[in-house]
Design a protein around this motif. Structure first.
Motif, short mmCIF file in Angstrom:
data_model
loop_
_atom_site.label_atom_id
_atom_site.label_comp_id
_atom_site.label_asym_id
_atom_site.label_seq_id
_atom_site.Cartn_x
_atom_site.Cartn_y
_atom_site.Cartn_z
N MET A 85 -51.78 92.59 -63.14
CA MET A 85 -50.65 91.55 -63.53
C MET A 85 -50.85 90.78 -64.69
SD MET A 85 -49.51 89.91 -59.64
CE MET A 85 -49.69 90.88 -58.42
N LEU A 86 -49.83 90.62 -65.70
CA LEU A 86 -49.81 89.86 -66.71
C LEU A 86 -48.86 88.80 -66.58
CD1 LEU A 86 -50.21 92.79 -69.54
CD2 LEU A 86 -52.06 91.12 -68.69
N GLY A 87 -49.05 87.54 -67.14
CA GLY A 87 -48.05 86.76 -66.99
C GLY A 87 -47.95 85.78 -68.02
N ALA A 88 -46.62 85.41 -68.52
CA ALA A 88 -46.46 84.62 -69.79
C ALA A 88 -45.12 83.67 -69.37
CB ALA A 88 -46.42 85.29 -70.78
N HIS A 89 -44.62 82.78 -70.45
CA HIS A 89 -43.40 82.33 -70.03
C HIS A 89 -42.45 82.37 -71.45
CE1 HIS A 89 -44.28 78.52 -72.62
NE2 HIS A 89 -45.61 78.73 -72.14
N THR A 90 -41.21 82.31 -70.94
CA THR A 90 -40.17 82.75 -72.31
C THR A 90 -39.94 81.33 -73.09
OG1 THR A 90 -38.52 82.52 -70.71
CG2 THR A 90 -39.45 84.67 -70.87
N ASP A 91 -39.81 80.32 -72.41
CA ASP A 91 -39.33 79.25 -73.17
C ASP A 91 -40.26 78.42 -73.98
OD1 ASP A 91 -41.04 78.40 -70.82
OD2 ASP A 91 -39.96 76.44 -70.62
N SER A 92 -39.76 77.50 -74.74
CA SER A 92 -40.51 76.83 -75.97
C SER A 92 -39.75 75.31 -75.90
CB SER A 92 -40.35 77.42 -77.03
OG SER A 92 -40.94 78.75 -77.13
N PRO A 93 -40.70 74.38 -76.31
CA PRO A 93 -40.03 72.97 -76.51
C PRO A 93 -39.01 73.12 -77.53
CG PRO A 93 -42.33 72.89 -76.39
CD PRO A 93 -42.15 74.27 -76.53
N CYS A 94 -38.03 72.52 -77.38
CA CYS A 94 -36.64 72.38 -78.50
C CYS A 94 -35.94 71.25 -78.38
CB CYS A 94 -36.34 73.99 -78.46
SG CYS A 94 -35.08 74.04 -76.84
N LEU A 95 -34.72 70.98 -79.02
CA LEU A 95 -33.67 70.51 -78.84
C LEU A 95 -32.48 71.32 -78.27
CD1 LEU A 95 -33.77 68.56 -82.22
CD2 LEU A 95 -34.90 68.01 -80.16
N LYS A 96 -31.82 70.83 -77.03
CA LYS A 96 -30.74 71.47 -76.45
C LYS A 96 -29.65 70.32 -76.77
CE LYS A 96 -33.13 74.43 -73.29
NZ LYS A 96 -32.96 75.13 -72.06
N VAL A 97 -28.53 71.40 -76.93
CA VAL A 97 -27.30 70.61 -77.12
C VAL A 97 -26.79 70.16 -75.82
CG1 VAL A 97 -25.00 70.67 -77.79
CG2 VAL A 97 -26.68 72.20 -78.90
#
Length: 433
Positions: A85-97
């Protein structure tokens, strides 16, 4: 490296740059991964359907359009050999509207935004920003539909206040995310209708969409500057969202060339930057549900998990030459000196002596480093401890050393990316773990 290895590493880096530039939001990252999986013969699964899976085939499933699991059902008996199994995440800190973002001050149209995750705010000023994300709408039959949108051009910026009006800015400055961060869209006599902007952009990009009414949206700001291979000798990879799309890409590349003998799985979850507590986050049921559907009987499934290992990949803090005292003297990873095993005695990382030993064994002659945070500083975390807790799989936390983590533009070593890829390749092919 040999000439052939160097050529392969350069091609790998170029593919990585293309992926990073496509993946401007978690939704777009999953879309980019799915397209590559389908091109490699992976079959799409729908969680709402019954599944018929068999050894020798390859599958993938998405949840919320922002998390993905890709699976190679190996020919070798997974009950004997486990799953790599390999695991990671798709989200990154940002500014959301914000949901009702239309602002108008002194003849300027602006957008109301909120901070997603632990954003390093100062680097967001004076950048060329675009907008992207998912839009939900009703069609003419009053059915709920969704589509992705990416403006792909600079449509906003957050201007700095001139130093003449804030003489102490270089001594001490705090950023108020409510009042200092609304992006500037342009001159206007009245607020711009953001939903109409979204509708117009969607129809420009996808004229066949049947849009009756925009119902809601999840839109993020992003930096228009693309990823780049930089440095006097090309030592660095610079890009937005390296944390953690870099790990997603490296894991995907390794899974795509897995030989199919061993069962292999890549899971990339959304919402890690805000705690992972969601239906598609690592603390949610997505991975556990997937394993239960492939192996519904509990005893064989528990045997399989016991024989499995997960490599949780999330960027590590490289030792900054201007701030070396922020690292423990014996644990300061350098860029291009190899991937990093992340250790924490309080289980902020899931690595233990057995799983970190396996990673070193896989590396063989390839360089590997170790990171432990200073004893007088707090430690971040990853999906590793959460996934280990949720499904009980042995886990090691690793990452490519990085500068500027959570900035609008981060920096990694160009060689480390390919080294991690080589280690992942060995892991997915290893008969026993």
């Amino acid at each position: 490296m040999t000439a052939n290895d160097q050529a392969a590493a350069n091609q790998f880096l170029q593919r990585c740059i293309e992926f990073l530039d496509e993946s401007v939001t978690p939704f777009h990252a999953v879309q980019a991964m799915a397209s590559r999986l389908e091109a490699a013969g992976f079959q799409a699964l729908n969680e709402a359907d019954a599944w018929q899976m068999s050894a020798g085939n390859k599958y993938y499933v998405c949840r919320n359009d922002s998390s993905i699991i890709a699976f190679v059902y190996g020919e070798a008996d997974p009950l004997e050999h486990g799953v790599r199994m390999l695991g990671a995440h798709t989200d990154s800190p940002c500014l959301k509207v914000k949901p009702q973002p239309d602002l108008h001050q002194h003849g300027y149209a602006q957008l109301g935004v909120e901070v997603y995750g632990g954003v390093l705010l100062n680097p967001w000023f004076d950048r060329d920003l675009s907008l992207a994300g998912r839009v939900s709408f009703s069609d003419q039959n009053q059915q709920l539909q969704s589509a992705l949108v990416d403006f792909k051009r600079p449509v906003a910026t957050i201007p700095s206040l001139a130093i003449h009006l804030d003489r102490g800015v270089n001594d001490k400055r705090s950023v108020n995310p409510q009042t200092d961060m609304p992006p500037l869209l342009g001159l206007s006599e009245e607020p711009m209708a953001f939903q109409q902007l979204l509708r117009d952009e969607l129809l420009k990009q996808q004229p066949d969409l049947d849009i009756d009414q925009i119902l809601d949206f999840e839109i993020s700001c992003y930096d228009c500057q693309g990823a780049g291979h930089i440095g006097l000798n090309g030592d660095f990879l610079a890009s937005a969202r390296l944390d953690n799309l870099l790990s997603c890409f490296i894991g995907l590349e390794s899974l795509l060339i897995a030989d199919g003998e061993q069962s292999c799985l890549l899971v990339c979850n959304d919402h890690e930057e805000v705690g992972s507590a969601s239906a598609c986050g690592a603390q949610g049921p997505m991975l556990a549900s997937f394993l239960e559907r492939v192996w519904p009987d509990i005893t064989p499934r528990e045997q399989l998990i016991n024989r499995s290992v997960m490599i949780s990949a999330d960027n590590a803090h490289g030792i900054h030459p201007n701030f070396p005292n922020k690292h423990d003297g014996n644990h300061g990873p350098k860029l291009n000196a190899g991937p990093v095993i992340k250790i924490n005695a309080n289980q902020r990382y899931a690595s233990n002596s057995e799983t970190s030993g396996l990673f070193k064994l896989l590396a063989e002659e390839l360089p590997v480093q170790t990171f432990v945070t200073r004893a007088d500083m707090g430690c971040g975390s990853t999906i590793g401890p959460i996934t280990a807790t949720e499904i009980g799989v042995r886990t090691v936390d690793v990452g490519v050393p990085t500068f500027g983590m959570h900035s609008i533009r981060e920096l990694a070593g160009s060689e480390d990316c390919y080294t991690m890829h080589q280690i992942f390749n060995r892991f997915l092919a290893r008969q026993r773990v």
